[in-house]
Design a protein around this motif. Structure first.
Motif, PDB file in Angstrom:
ATOM      1  N   ASN A   1       0.818  -1.220   0.000  1.00 40.99           N
ATOM      2  CA  ASN A   1       0.000   0.000   0.000  1.00 40.99           C
ATOM      3  C   ASN A   1       0.853   1.273   0.000  1.00 40.99           C
ATOM      4  O   ASN A   1       0.346   2.366   0.265  1.00 40.99           O
ATOM      5  CB  ASN A   1      -0.968   0.036   1.188  1.00 40.99           C
ATOM      6  CG  ASN A   1      -2.298   0.687   0.830  1.00 40.99           C
ATOM      7  OD1 ASN A   1      -2.730   0.638  -0.311  1.00 40.99           O
ATOM      8  ND2 ASN A   1      -2.940   1.309   1.804  1.00 40.99           N
ATOM      9  N   ASP A   2       2.148   1.127  -0.313  1.00 39.48           N
ATOM     10  CA  ASP A   2       3.017   2.307  -0.427  1.00 39.48           C
ATOM     11  C   ASP A   2       2.759   2.981  -1.764  1.00 39.48           C
ATOM     12  O   ASP A   2       2.538   2.315  -2.777  1.00 39.48           O
ATOM     13  CB  ASP A   2       4.492   1.901  -0.332  1.00 39.48           C
ATOM     14  CG  ASP A   2       4.852   1.388   1.053  1.00 39.48           C
ATOM     15  OD1 ASP A   2       4.189   1.792   2.014  1.00 39.48           O
ATOM     16  OD2 ASP A   2       5.797   0.575   1.154  1.00 39.48           O
TER      17      ASP A   2
ATOM     18  N   THR B   1       0.693   9.418   2.354  1.00 35.45           N
ATOM     19  CA  THR B   1       0.449   7.990   2.200  1.00 35.45           C
ATOM     20  C   THR B   1      -0.832   7.777   1.413  1.00 35.45           C
ATOM     21  O   THR B   1      -1.646   8.700   1.255  1.00 35.45           O
ATOM     22  CB  THR B   1       0.337   7.302   3.565  1.00 35.45           C
ATOM     23  OG1 THR B   1      -0.825   7.809   4.238  1.00 35.45           O
ATOM     24  CG2 THR B   1       1.579   7.566   4.415  1.00 35.45           C
ATOM     25  N   HIS B   2      -1.031   6.557   0.919  1.00 39.86           N
ATOM     26  CA  HIS B   2      -2.250   6.247   0.179  1.00 39.86           C
ATOM     27  C   HIS B   2      -3.499   6.452   1.040  1.00 39.86           C
ATOM     28  O   HIS B   2      -4.469   7.064   0.565  1.00 39.86           O
ATOM     29  CB  HIS B   2      -2.175   4.808  -0.344  1.00 39.86           C
ATOM     30  CG  HIS B   2      -3.331   4.435  -1.203  1.00 39.86           C
ATOM     31  ND1 HIS B   2      -4.070   3.292  -1.003  1.00 39.86           N
ATOM     32  CD2 HIS B   2      -3.913   5.068  -2.258  1.00 39.86           C
ATOM     33  CE1 HIS B   2      -5.037   3.234  -1.902  1.00 39.86           C
ATOM     34  NE2 HIS B   2      -4.962   4.287  -2.679  1.00 39.86           N
ATOM     35  N   PRO B   3      -3.525   5.977   2.299  1.00 40.24           N
ATOM     36  CA  PRO B   3      -4.714   6.229   3.140  1.00 40.24           C
ATOM     37  C   PRO B   3      -4.991   7.726   3.331  1.00 40.24           C
ATOM     38  O   PRO B   3      -6.153   8.144   3.372  1.00 40.24           O
ATOM     39  CB  PRO B   3      -4.357   5.552   4.471  1.00 40.24           C
ATOM     40  CG  PRO B   3      -3.394   4.480   4.094  1.00 40.24           C
ATOM     41  CD  PRO B   3      -2.586   5.070   2.972  1.00 40.24           C
ATOM     42  N   GLU B   4      -3.935   8.539   3.458  1.00 41.20           N
ATOM     43  CA  GLU B   4      -4.135   9.976   3.643  1.00 41.20           C
ATOM     44  C   GLU B   4      -4.758  10.610   2.397  1.00 41.20           C
ATOM     45  O   GLU B   4      -5.620  11.487   2.504  1.00 41.20           O
ATOM     46  CB  GLU B   4      -2.796  10.652   3.959  1.00 41.20           C
ATOM     47  CG  GLU B   4      -2.285  10.360   5.362  1.00 41.20           C
ATOM     48  CD  GLU B   4      -0.897  10.888   5.602  1.00 41.20           C
ATOM     49  OE1 GLU B   4      -0.563  11.163   6.773  1.00 41.20           O
ATOM     50  OE2 GLU B   4      -0.120  11.026   4.625  1.00 41.20           O
ATOM     51  N   LEU B   5      -4.330  10.167   1.224  1.00 40.48           N
ATOM     52  CA  LEU B   5      -4.917  10.669  -0.010  1.00 40.48           C
ATOM     53  C   LEU B   5      -6.385  10.263  -0.118  1.00 40.48           C
ATOM     54  O   LEU B   5      -7.241  11.063  -0.517  1.00 40.48           O
ATOM     55  CB  LEU B   5      -4.137  10.143  -1.222  1.00 40.48           C
ATOM     56  CG  LEU B   5      -2.726  10.714  -1.411  1.00 40.48           C
ATOM     57  CD1 LEU B   5      -1.990   9.944  -2.501  1.00 40.48           C
ATOM     58  CD2 LEU B   5      -2.769  12.194  -1.761  1.00 40.48           C
ATOM     59  N   ARG B   6      -6.675   9.009   0.243  1.00 42.02           N
ATOM     60  CA  ARG B   6      -8.064   8.530   0.177  1.00 42.02           C
ATOM     61  C   ARG B   6      -8.953   9.267   1.172  1.00 42.02           C
ATOM     62  O   ARG B   6     -10.144   9.480   0.910  1.00 42.02           O
ATOM     63  CB  ARG B   6      -8.118   7.016   0.447  1.00 42.02           C
ATOM     64  CG  ARG B   6      -7.489   6.149  -0.629  1.00 42.02           C
ATOM     65  CD  ARG B   6      -8.311   6.130  -1.897  1.00 42.02           C
ATOM     66  NE  ARG B   6      -9.543   5.400  -1.746  1.00 42.02           N
ATOM     67  CZ  ARG B   6      -9.689   4.108  -2.035  1.00 42.02           C
ATOM     68  NH1 ARG B   6      -8.670   3.406  -2.484  1.00 42.02           N
ATOM     69  NH2 ARG B   6     -10.857   3.516  -1.879  1.00 42.02           N
TER      70      ARG B   6
ATOM     71  N   ILE C   1      -2.166  19.189  -6.727  1.00 44.85           N
ATOM     72  CA  ILE C   1      -3.576  18.955  -7.058  1.00 44.85           C
ATOM     73  C   ILE C   1      -4.403  18.742  -5.800  1.00 44.85           C
ATOM     74  O   ILE C   1      -5.576  19.129  -5.736  1.00 44.85           O
ATOM     75  CB  ILE C   1      -3.698  17.747  -8.017  1.00 44.85           C
ATOM     76  CG1 ILE C   1      -3.135  18.119  -9.393  1.00 44.85           C
ATOM     77  CG2 ILE C   1      -5.147  17.284  -8.146  1.00 44.85           C
ATOM     78  CD1 ILE C   1      -3.060  16.958 -10.362  1.00 44.85           C
ATOM     79  N   PHE C   2      -3.773  18.149  -4.767  1.00 40.62           N
ATOM     80  CA  PHE C   2      -4.473  17.909  -3.509  1.00 40.62           C
ATOM     81  C   PHE C   2      -4.321  19.082  -2.539  1.00 40.62           C
ATOM     82  O   PHE C   2      -4.629  18.955  -1.360  1.00 40.62           O
ATOM     83  CB  PHE C   2      -3.970  16.618  -2.863  1.00 40.62           C
ATOM     84  CG  PHE C   2      -4.638  15.376  -3.400  1.00 40.62           C
ATOM     85  CD1 PHE C   2      -5.641  14.732  -2.685  1.00 40.62           C
ATOM     86  CD2 PHE C   2      -4.285  14.855  -4.634  1.00 40.62           C
ATOM     87  CE1 PHE C   2      -6.265  13.602  -3.175  1.00 40.62           C
ATOM     88  CE2 PHE C   2      -4.901  13.725  -5.138  1.00 40.62           C
ATOM     89  CZ  PHE C   2      -5.896  13.098  -4.415  1.00 40.62           C
ATOM     90  N   GLY C   3      -3.844  20.234  -3.058  1.00 35.11           N
ATOM     91  CA  GLY C   3      -3.771  21.447  -2.244  1.00 35.11           C
ATOM     92  C   GLY C   3      -2.626  21.468  -1.267  1.00 35.11           C
ATOM     93  O   GLY C   3      -2.680  22.177  -0.254  1.00 35.11           O
TER      94      GLY C   3
ATOM     95  N   ALA D   1     -14.193  12.314  -9.100  1.00 37.82           N
ATOM     96  CA  ALA D   1     -14.721  12.507  -7.747  1.00 37.82           C
ATOM     97  C   ALA D   1     -14.241  13.842  -7.191  1.00 37.82           C
ATOM     98  O   ALA D   1     -13.351  14.494  -7.740  1.00 37.82           O
ATOM     99  CB  ALA D   1     -14.272  11.362  -6.837  1.00 37.82           C
ATOM    100  N   ARG D   2     -14.868  14.231  -6.074  1.00 40.99           N
ATOM    101  CA  ARG D   2     -14.481  15.464  -5.406  1.00 40.99           C
ATOM    102  C   ARG D   2     -13.494  15.181  -4.282  1.00 40.99           C
ATOM    103  O   ARG D   2     -13.542  14.124  -3.646  1.00 40.99           O
ATOM    104  CB  ARG D   2     -15.721  16.150  -4.835  1.00 40.99           C
ATOM    105  CG  ARG D   2     -16.664  16.713  -5.863  1.00 40.99           C
ATOM    106  CD  ARG D   2     -18.007  17.072  -5.246  1.00 40.99           C
ATOM    107  NE  ARG D   2     -18.719  15.870  -4.831  1.00 40.99           N
ATOM    108  CZ  ARG D   2     -19.898  15.873  -4.205  1.00 40.99           C
ATOM    109  NH1 ARG D   2     -20.471  17.034  -3.907  1.00 40.99           N
ATOM    110  NH2 ARG D   2     -20.487  14.748  -3.882  1.00 40.99           N
ATOM    111  N   ILE D   3     -12.584  16.139  -4.054  1.00 34.56           N
ATOM    112  CA  ILE D   3     -11.680  16.069  -2.910  1.00 34.56           C
ATOM    113  C   ILE D   3     -11.838  17.339  -2.095  1.00 34.56           C
ATOM    114  O   ILE D   3     -12.261  18.376  -2.611  1.00 34.56           O
ATOM    115  CB  ILE D   3     -10.205  15.896  -3.336  1.00 34.56           C
ATOM    116  CG1 ILE D   3      -9.768  17.045  -4.250  1.00 34.56           C
ATOM    117  CG2 ILE D   3      -9.992  14.546  -4.004  1.00 34.56           C
ATOM    118  CD1 ILE D   3      -8.278  17.030  -4.580  1.00 34.56           C
ATOM    119  N   ILE D   4     -11.506  17.244  -0.818  1.00 32.63           N
ATOM    120  CA  ILE D   4     -11.608  18.406   0.073  1.00 32.63           C
ATOM    121  C   ILE D   4     -10.212  18.785   0.525  1.00 32.63           C
ATOM    122  O   ILE D   4      -9.509  17.993   1.156  1.00 32.63           O
ATOM    123  CB  ILE D   4     -12.500  18.083   1.288  1.00 32.63           C
ATOM    124  CG1 ILE D   4     -13.904  17.651   0.828  1.00 32.63           C
ATOM    125  CG2 ILE D   4     -12.599  19.303   2.200  1.00 32.63           C
ATOM    126  CD1 ILE D   4     -14.806  17.250   1.969  1.00 32.63           C
TER     127      ILE D   4
END
Length: 491
Positions: free
Chosen positions: A163-164, A184-189, A174-176, A217-220
């Protein structure tokens, strides 16, 4: 054979092996590293002739890099440890041209029965082709990375086992986040909008099965602002077919989405505002038709009936825009029920015969075919197929409606004898606002949303829509509906 003779024979055998070896080999004897044997390949590396055999390495070699090279060999002799050299660059004169070549070296100390070092065996393998190939690949990858970064697209590499994730700086932007931030992947999700997490999860599950990852999809962001992203990816599998990696890109589509939302809101508002006056206009027109019939005024009857047809056409167009707005905002809902498809087709055919008397519309109602779907929406798709067949085929030609029950699907088709479709049009005809533009369609009205809506309706039913046609030889539009629909299954 005497022992001394045996030693001479063995020595000769070893010398023959060294000379014939396809790699560069030399044996250096004693602390002075006397060149006892050297094949043509190693002489070429040194830039020397066979007359150096018998000389100490220090006297045989010269040049800028000779001392470093000799010191490494001496160190192998003194320490008794193997020394490795990887992709060592060496300039050689080959075919009267001096170029840079690369070699892997091994300096192997040779020991006697008492474990005493008696010399050093040098083995060198040319790896020029491999080094150049790797350099070209790295250069191509760097160029691709720079090109991707220049377009504002972020790229990522996800290890599905650990999951790295490895992500480009643009992805962080893009994620601000700061380009140097590593997430990490969980943090992005976790930055996915709560209402869109199901979209991402379903896309991931589908990707594991199909190998293709795709969603919008939308991200915050951390400041609370909402942004839209489009993610595309591809699954890589190991030799046992197990998914191990996913490579992909992410780009910011916020501006496009905002424009689409504004446009859809405008269309929805305008359509709603037009519905009320159209409803009143239709009521007054029907009232006037009734009075004209009582007065037996053929001119007014004919004029008012034509007006009513145009009102109905405008009404269908408005409902089409409203449906399109609902589809693109994800608000179009299916009201599913179990019904007889043949019965529905019979009703539609009867209605269409009244409005298309100049065509021969045929449908053979056979055994009952039960299907679970949105009856009204499926009727809309079939009606659009028939309307297009009427519009794009000559008067008096045949239009055939057919339903077939396959193993897992129900196939409904409408076939005409009209102008047909070119290959390029077949690929695009289900896209929003797409219209066939050529001499044969000039003057025919339409906004290019009917087939787009039909495709979206069938997609919501987990079905398939397609067309088979040849230019000038008619067309057959059809769709497939699953006989056993699982409406809880994500798209």
């Amino acid at each position: 054979m005497k022992k001394n003779d045996q030693n001479i024979t063995a020595r000769q055998y070893i010398d023959d092996l060294i000379i014939q070896a396809p790699v560069a080999i030399s044996f250096l004897k004693g602390p002075d590293l006397i060149i006892e044997s050297a094949n043509a390949n190693v002489l070429e590396l040194w830039g020397k002739q066979a007359n150096i055999i018998g000389l100490p390495l220090t006297l045989a070699l010269d040049g800028d890099n000779a001392s470093d090279y000799i010191n490494l060999v001496k160190d192998a002799y003194k320490s008794g440890h193997i020394h490795y050299g990887y992709e060592t660059p060496i300039r050689l004169n080959r075919n009267e041209h001096v170029n840079l070549f690369y070699f892997d070296f091994v300096y192997q100390p040779v020991k006697d029965n008492n474990n005493k070092v008696t010399g050093v065996m040098i083995v060198a393998t040319e790896v020029t082709k491999q080094v150049i190939a790797r350099q070209l690949l790295e250069d191509a990858e760097e160029r691709l990375r720079l090109a991707i970064e220049a377009t504002g697209i972020g790229n990522w590499d996800l290890d599905l086992v650990t999951n790295d994730v490895i992500a480009s700086p643009t992805l962080s932007v893009i994620f601000g986040l700061d380009p140097e931030d590593k997430l990490t992947h969980p943090e992005l999700r976790d930055m996915i909008h709560p209402d869109d997490k199901a979209i991402v999860n379903n896309a991931y599950k589908k990707a594991i099965k199909t190998g293709v990852y795709l969603y919008e999809a939308r991200i915050i962001w951390a400041d609370g602002s909402v942004h839209w992203i489009r993610t595309t990816g591809k699954i890589l599998y190991d030799e046992r077919g197990k998914p191990v990696r996913m490579l992909g890109t992410i780009n910011d589509i916020t501006k496009r989405k905002q424009e689409e939302i504004m446009k859809n809101d405008f269309i929805a508002m305008a359509s709603h505002e037009l519905k009320t006056p159209l409803t009143s206009l239709k009521a007054y027109t029907q009232l006037l038709v009734s009075k004209a019939k009582k007065a037996d005024d053929d001119f007014f009857i004919n004029a008012l009936e034509k007006s009513e047809k145009q009102i109905n056409k405008m009404n269908r167009l408005i409902h089409g825009f409203l449906d399109m707005s609902k589809i693109e905002s994800g608000k179009l809902q299916l009201n599913t029920q179990t019904f007889d498809m043949n019965e529905l087709l019979t009703e539609i055919a009867a209605d269409k015969m009244l409005i298309a008397p100049d065509h021969v519309l045929s449908f053979e109602n056979r055994q009952t075919v039960q299907i679970t779907a949105d009856r009204e929406k499926i009727a809309q798709v079939i009606g659009n197929f028939i309307s297009n067949a009427v519009k794009y085929s000559p008067k008096g030609s045949a239009i055939t409606v057919e339903v077939k029950k396959l193993t897992e699907h129900l196939r409904v088709s409408v076939k005409d004898e009209g102008i047909g479709l070119k290959a390029k049009d077949q690929q695009n005809v289900f896209q929003r606002f797409y219209r066939v533009e050529d001499e044969s369609t000039r003057g025919l009205s339409g906004f290019g949303i009917g087939l787009y809506l039909s495709a979206e309706i069938i997609r919501l039913h987990h079905g398939k829509i397609a067309v088979e046609s040849e230019d000038g030889k008619g067309a057959e539009f059809y769709f497939l509906l699953p006989l056993q629909a699982d409406w809880d299954q994500p798209l």
